[in-house]
Design an enzyme around this catalytic site. Structure first.
Site, PDB file in Angstrom:
ATOM      1  N   CYS A   1      29.257   4.645  58.534  1.00 21.20           N
ATOM      2  CA  CYS A   1      28.048   4.573  57.219  1.00 21.20           C
ATOM      3  C   CYS A   1      27.955   3.075  57.435  1.00 21.20           C
ATOM      4  O   CYS A   1      28.760   1.491  57.123  1.00 21.20           O
ATOM      5  CB  CYS A   1      28.562   4.682  56.099  1.00 21.20           C
ATOM      6  SG  CYS A   1      27.578   3.631  54.925  1.00 21.20           S
TER       7      CYS A   1
ATOM      8  N   CYS B   1       2.919  -5.919  55.684  1.00 17.58           N
ATOM      9  CA  CYS B   1       3.582  -4.577  55.683  1.00 17.58           C
ATOM     10  C   CYS B   1       3.337  -3.934  57.160  1.00 17.58           C
ATOM     11  O   CYS B   1       2.298  -3.311  57.105  1.00 17.58           O
ATOM     12  CB  CYS B   1       3.394  -4.042  54.711  1.00 17.58           C
ATOM     13  SG  CYS B   1       3.091  -2.285  54.828  1.00 17.58           S
TER      14      CYS B   1
END
Length: 493
Positions: free
Chosen positions: A54, A402
């Protein structure tokens, strides 16, 4: 030859020590086999459930190790590899990595919702160390406990078998992350404060003591957990609390006036209370109006003041900035200087409650030309364009940086071109990084798209569909109040 052997042995010894140093860790490693008997050995234990692959776990690992070293002897930090210890991870409902949980004497107490940095973990877990409520044996214990930077909640009970004590401890366990609790089974410790029977006292922080309110508040309602929670909620902050980055969200659940100045209760408590006392004096006159008052360190909130209120560090001197932020998000700022007699603050509040103040709205300048296929909306034109009662409006809230917004732009422009000749609908966009988003529009990420139908402006509908032109058209065919006119051709119902 002997020298070569000696060098070899020395090398082996050094390498062994080096390897041992690398393997040393202050994080306790727990497994399925030993969790149930090792965890109860620790009064307070923070456990990290993780998977070796992870990425978030790898990022957390060095911070967790550092925190474990700094908390050694106070709080134990432990880890469980869920790829190798599936039973214990399944037992505690671990379904994502990393998952952090707090255990007390082997029993799961709560999820860890604090910071993921070493400093944040240390600060958070220091508050978790020790009992939920500190047992006080003497008046000296009591005085030491309440003479603290923060407020204190103290229960006074007749004996260890008191049912009220059991309820108090239950409440302390649930609320220990937010408040400080202590208790005693000697009612004599409360004589100084007029205690004659089992009761709970709230001691406000000594640094915030003033002539405008009581420093000690007795609990007069039910001693149940619910009653305790309500008592603390209603009294913990008093008339004018010290707002910090940690408690600002709690305070902002109500309409809040804040005075920002060079506040420093660690190094200059007397100077910090100079302006607070002036706020308090005015607050007593308006306390029945539902407004909460607070003071804050200006430097801690300067970026926010600049961004959300248009205030600059160069605007003021030693005088406080004063703002009002309502629970619905409306913002006001006092442009007049804060006078030492408090009269300007009083006038500011009178104007606010009379509805004479103009809201502060962060807005770009109104575009001089705005006849493109996608209308540009700024905060100052939102009412005029988006809330036009005669028009259906599809509005995109975007951020210039964005990537998803940039990808959407040509498709959104194509949609605007298709509907440009339709007099009943407007395709619009607003840069949400430099314009205040009105109440009713929940913009947490970009792009966020809403449809505000004609005649139903108080009920904007969030667009959740795909982002191809045909998807937008199909949505508007369903939602528009009148048939669309696409490329100059009216769509029949």
């Amino acid at each position: 030859m002997d020298e070569m052997i000696l060098r070899g042995l020395l090398c082996i010894l050094v390498c062994s020590l080096s390897s041992s140093a690398r393997e040393h860790s202050d994080v306790l490693k727990l497994t399925d086999a030993d969790f149930d008997y090792l965890a109860p050995e620790h009064e307070t234990l923070l456990v990290k459930f993780y998977a070796p692959w992870c990425g978030h776990c790898k990022k957390l690992a060095p911070e967790f190790e550092s925190a474990a070293s700094r908390l050694k002897g106070t709080v134990t930090l432990a880890k469980v590899d869920c790829t190798a210890n599936t039973e214990i991870c399944k037992h505690y409902g671990v379904n994502g990595y990393p998952t952090l949980k707090i255990f007390r004497n082997g029993q799961e107490s709560s999820s860890y919702d604090g910071p993921r940095s070493a400093d944040g973990i240390v600060d958070y877990m220091k508050k978790q160390a020790g009992p939920d409520s500190v047992l006080l044996h003497s008046e000296l214990d009591l005085e030491k406990f309440i003479n603290h930077f923060d407020a204190s909640v103290v229960g006074l009970f007749s004996g260890t078998d008191s049912s009220q004590l059991a309820e108090f401890l239950k409440g302390a366990s649930l609320m220990r992350e937010s408040f400080r609790f202590a208790h005693t089974t000697d009612l004599q410790l409360g004589q100084k404060y007029g205690v004659t029977h089992e009761s709970i006292l709230l001691f406000r922080a000594p640094r915030l003591s003033s002539k405008f309110e009581e420093s000690v508040v007795p609990h007069t309602g039910s001693l149940s957990v619910t009653g305790l929670r309500r008592f603390i909620r209603d009294n913990i902050f008093g008339l004018c609390p010290h707002m910090t980055k940690d408690n600002k969200e709690v305070l902002r659940k109500r309409d809040l006036l804040t005075a920002y100045y060079d506040l420093d209760y660690l190094h200059n408590p007397k100077g910090s209370n100079y302006w607070r006392n002036r706020v308090l004096k005015v607050a007593t006159k308006f306390s029945s109006q539902g407004m909460l008052f607070s003071v804050a360190n200006r430097n801690d909130f300067m970026e926010e003041l600049e961004e959300e209120f248009g205030l600059s560090a160069s605007d003021g001197n030693e005088l406080p900035f004063v703002t009002i932020r309502t629970r619905t998000g409306d913002k006001y700022s006092m442009r007049e200087e804060f006078t030492r007699d408090g009269k300007s603050l009083e006038s500011f509040l009178e104007d606010y409650f009379a509805g004479r103040l103009k809201r502060y709205v962060k807005s770009e300048p109104v575009p001089a030309i705005n006849n493109g296929v996608v209308k540009v909306v700024v905060a100052d034109t939102f009412e005029e364009i988006v809330n036009d009662p005669e028009k259906d409006v599809l509005i995109e809230f975007y951020a210039p940086w964005c990537g998803h917004c940039k990808k959407l732009e040509p498709k959104y422009t194509a949609l605007g071109e298709m509907l440009y000749s339709d007099p009943n609908i407007v395709i619009a966009k607003m840069d949400a990084t430099v314009n205040d988003v009105p109440a009713g529009y929940d913009v947490q990420g970009f792009p966020t798209i809403y449809f505000a139908a004609a005649g139903r402006k108080s009920e904007p509908k969030r667009y959740e569909g795909a982002r191809e032109v045909k998807d937008f058209v199909n949505f508007l065919k369903r939602e528009a109040t009148k048939p669309l006119i696409l490329n100059g051709v009216k769509e029949e119902l």
